[in-house]
Scaffold this motif. Sequence first.
Motif, PDB file in Angstrom:
ATOM      1  N   ALA A  37      45.028   1.289 -39.108  1.00 32.79           N
ATOM      2  CA  ALA A  37      44.978   0.741 -38.125  1.00 32.79           C
ATOM      3  C   ALA A  37      43.600   0.402 -37.827  1.00 32.79           C
ATOM      4  O   ALA A  37      44.103  -0.253 -36.733  1.00 32.79           O
ATOM      5  N   ASP A  38      42.797   0.048 -38.630  1.00 33.05           N
ATOM      6  CA  ASP A  38      41.049  -0.892 -38.318  1.00 33.05           C
ATOM      7  C   ASP A  38      41.312  -1.901 -38.826  1.00 33.05           C
ATOM      8  O   ASP A  38      40.725  -3.209 -38.840  1.00 33.05           O
ATOM      9  N   GLY A  39      43.028  -2.636 -39.694  1.00 31.95           N
ATOM     10  CA  GLY A  39      42.876  -4.017 -39.623  1.00 31.95           C
ATOM     11  C   GLY A  39      43.420  -4.063 -41.284  1.00 31.95           C
ATOM     12  O   GLY A  39      42.986  -3.060 -41.921  1.00 31.95           O
ATOM     13  N   TYR A  40      43.837  -5.010 -41.626  1.00 34.81           N
ATOM     14  CA  TYR A  40      44.627  -5.873 -43.195  1.00 34.81           C
ATOM     15  C   TYR A  40      44.380  -6.592 -42.487  1.00 34.81           C
ATOM     16  O   TYR A  40      44.398  -7.727 -41.853  1.00 34.81           O
ATOM     17  N   ALA A  62      44.474  -5.241 -54.317  1.00 39.95           N
ATOM     18  CA  ALA A  62      44.067  -3.919 -53.100  1.00 39.95           C
ATOM     19  C   ALA A  62      44.551  -2.296 -52.775  1.00 39.95           C
ATOM     20  O   ALA A  62      45.990  -2.143 -53.649  1.00 39.95           O
ATOM     21  N   ASP A  63      43.582  -2.516 -52.052  1.00 41.38           N
ATOM     22  CA  ASP A  63      44.041  -0.362 -52.722  1.00 41.38           C
ATOM     23  C   ASP A  63      45.402  -0.293 -51.846  1.00 41.38           C
ATOM     24  O   ASP A  63      46.536   1.013 -52.171  1.00 41.38           O
ATOM     25  N   THR A  64      45.589  -0.845 -50.946  1.00 41.43           N
ATOM     26  CA  THR A  64      47.390  -1.284 -50.153  1.00 41.43           C
ATOM     27  C   THR A  64      47.895  -2.391 -50.732  1.00 41.43           C
ATOM     28  O   THR A  64      47.458  -3.258 -50.104  1.00 41.43           O
ATOM     29  N   HIS A  65      49.181  -2.802 -50.579  1.00 40.42           N
ATOM     30  CA  HIS A  65      49.562  -3.162 -51.459  1.00 40.42           C
ATOM     31  C   HIS A  65      51.152  -3.857 -50.893  1.00 40.42           C
ATOM     32  O   HIS A  65      51.637  -3.360 -52.195  1.00 40.42           O
ATOM     33  N   VAL A  95      51.009  -7.168 -47.313  1.00 36.83           N
ATOM     34  CA  VAL A  95      49.704  -6.770 -46.408  1.00 36.83           C
ATOM     35  C   VAL A  95      49.146  -5.555 -47.418  1.00 36.83           C
ATOM     36  O   VAL A  95      49.618  -5.452 -48.803  1.00 36.83           O
ATOM     37  N   LEU A  96      47.767  -6.583 -46.985  1.00 33.04           N
ATOM     38  CA  LEU A  96      46.704  -5.982 -48.206  1.00 33.04           C
ATOM     39  C   LEU A  96      45.702  -4.982 -47.296  1.00 33.04           C
ATOM     40  O   LEU A  96      45.219  -5.640 -46.348  1.00 33.04           O
ATOM     41  N   GLY A  97      45.357  -3.625 -48.059  1.00 35.45           N
ATOM     42  CA  GLY A  97      44.723  -3.233 -46.948  1.00 35.45           C
ATOM     43  C   GLY A  97      43.322  -2.375 -47.967  1.00 35.45           C
ATOM     44  O   GLY A  97      43.783  -2.137 -48.976  1.00 35.45           O
ATOM     45  N   GLY A  98      42.396  -2.203 -47.019  1.00 34.70           N
ATOM     46  CA  GLY A  98      41.759  -1.377 -48.431  1.00 34.70           C
ATOM     47  C   GLY A  98      40.263  -2.350 -49.002  1.00 34.70           C
ATOM     48  O   GLY A  98      40.517  -2.880 -48.673  1.00 34.70           O
TER      49      GLY A  98
END
Length: 113
Positions: A79-82, A36-39, A103-106
């Motif tokens: 901050a909107d969720g992950y 993911a974009d953030t992992h 932690v997976l974001g985007g």
Amino acid sequence: MAQECVFCRIIAGELPADFVYRGRGVVGFRDIHPVADTHVLVVPEIHIQDLRDLGEEHAGLWLTLAQVANQVARELGHADGYRFYVSVGAAGGQTVPHLHVHVLGGAMRRIPV
Ligand code: 5GP
Ligand code: ZN
């Protein structure tokens, strides 16, 4: 520390990692193969093999893992969720036998298996 454990070795500084958090007995570092974009992996400094090994004595640690996951996600723009997920045991897809939270974001590149 478990001598053969890759995450113990990262925490001990024996192997490199891209740290985004250190403190409160846990660390956060970027996954070497991000999906993911953030992992980021949020990992206790003490060696606990997997979620099934959590006992009453780890109640505070488990809260800390969740709070650090929230903080890391927020600081990295999610901050909107992950997504927060944990593989449990080899049959549950766990490949590194040291407890860790993903932690997976985007945008997701693929669903972790
Ligand atoms: P699991 O499959 O156990 O839920 O997650 C283990 C994760 O650790 C995988 O996403 C994998 O890419 C990551 N990983 C394995 N070895 C290393 C490493 O040496 N460094 C980093 N940063 N991540 C690793
Ligand atoms: Zn370990």
